[in-house]
Design an enzyme around this catalytic site. Structure first.
Site, PDB file in Angstrom:
ATOM      1  N   ILE A  33      64.154  28.641  63.443  1.00 42.27           N
ATOM      2  CA  ILE A  33      64.055  29.925  62.735  1.00 42.27           C
ATOM      3  C   ILE A  33      65.374  30.289  62.046  1.00 42.27           C
ATOM      4  CG2 ILE A  33      64.796  31.483  64.604  1.00 42.27           C
ATOM      5  CD1 ILE A  33      62.331  33.219  63.906  1.00 42.27           C
ATOM      6  N   HIS A  94      76.783  25.646  74.672  1.00 40.41           N
ATOM      7  CA  HIS A  94      76.155  26.250  73.488  1.00 40.41           C
ATOM      8  C   HIS A  94      74.636  26.313  73.579  1.00 40.41           C
ATOM      9  CE1 HIS A  94      75.867  27.552  69.292  1.00 40.41           C
ATOM     10  NE2 HIS A  94      77.178  27.681  69.308  1.00 40.41           N
ATOM     11  N   GLN A  95      74.063  26.165  74.786  1.00 43.15           N
ATOM     12  CA  GLN A  95      72.609  26.300  74.905  1.00 43.15           C
ATOM     13  C   GLN A  95      72.257  27.783  74.995  1.00 43.15           C
ATOM     14  OE1 GLN A  95      70.803  24.448  78.341  1.00 43.15           O
ATOM     15  NE2 GLN A  95      68.748  24.587  77.490  1.00 43.15           N
ATOM     16  N   HIS A 101      65.570  21.207  74.455  1.00 41.56           N
ATOM     17  CA  HIS A 101      65.224  21.019  73.047  1.00 41.56           C
ATOM     18  C   HIS A 101      66.239  20.122  72.361  1.00 41.56           C
ATOM     19  CE1 HIS A 101      67.645  24.700  73.340  1.00 41.56           C
ATOM     20  NE2 HIS A 101      68.151  24.387  72.166  1.00 41.56           N
ATOM     21  N   PHE A 102      65.748  19.342  71.429  1.00 39.69           N
ATOM     22  CA  PHE A 102      66.580  18.524  70.548  1.00 39.69           C
ATOM     23  C   PHE A 102      66.550  19.158  69.165  1.00 39.69           C
ATOM     24  CE2 PHE A 102      67.402  14.553  72.898  1.00 39.69           C
ATOM     25  CZ  PHE A 102      66.564  14.740  73.983  1.00 39.69           C
ATOM     26  N   HIS A 103      67.730  19.320  68.592  1.00 43.84           N
ATOM     27  CA  HIS A 103      67.830  19.719  67.188  1.00 43.84           C
ATOM     28  C   HIS A 103      67.876  18.440  66.344  1.00 43.84           C
ATOM     29  CE1 HIS A 103      69.464  23.911  67.988  1.00 43.84           C
ATOM     30  NE2 HIS A 103      69.812  23.331  69.118  1.00 43.84           N
TER      31      HIS A 103
END
Ligand code: 5GP
Length: 141
Positions: A33, A94-95, A101-103
């Site tokens: 998003i 930074h989670q 999840h994988f970016h």
């Protein structure tokens, strides 16, 4: 104790919308998003676990199978020739969303992931300790 629910559970349940890219029995992929670049997607297991090391072998295998295909799809759709796959574990790493999840983040010009990288030197005695510790943990897993 069951892991806390997150916004990704609501996306998985269809309670809030997403731009879905891919779905199978174990995996969902959708547009981020707040993308770092055009085509930035998130790839998540349906299994509710906060961190990668907590995932079952089945969920991990399904992610491993889907990720390269999804990278190909991102590259094909955006024309990017470079990209980062980022996977954060823990708030200090930074989670923000505590569901694995994988970016997949295309690198296009200045857009994409900025990486801070401050390498040290690998000392031989510490290397031996680390390898011994990791091998022992793997034998027990
Ligand atoms: P993290 O810092 O935890 O690795 O990244 C979480 C990512 O989830 C962020 O890039 C953020 O933009 C994305 N995100 C958070 N909430 C939503 C949402 O409701 N929908 C979508 N599509 N992405 C979200």
């Amino acid at each position: 104790m069951a892991p806390a629910t997150t916004i990704f559970d609501r996306i998985l349940a269809g309670e809030i919308p997403c731009y879905r890219v891919y779905e199978d029995d174990h995996v969902l992929a959708f547009l981020d998003i707040a993308p770092l670049s055009d085509g930035h997607i998130l790839v998540i297991p349906k299994e509710r676990k906060a961190c990668l090391h907590e995932l079952s072998d089945d969920a991990a295998a399904a992610l491993g199978r889907a990720l390269p295909r999804l990278c190909r799809a991102v590259v094909a759709a955006t024309g990017a020739t470079a990209y980062n796959v980022l996977q954060n574990n823990g708030a200090s790493a930074h989670q923000a969303v505590m569901h694995v999840h994988f970016h997949i983040i295309p690198k296009t010009g200045a857009k994409g992931l900025g990486v801070g990288w401050n390498p040290g030197r690998l000392a031989g005695d510490r290397a031996e300790e680390l390898v011994d510790g990791m091998r022992a943990a793997l034998e027990g897993s």
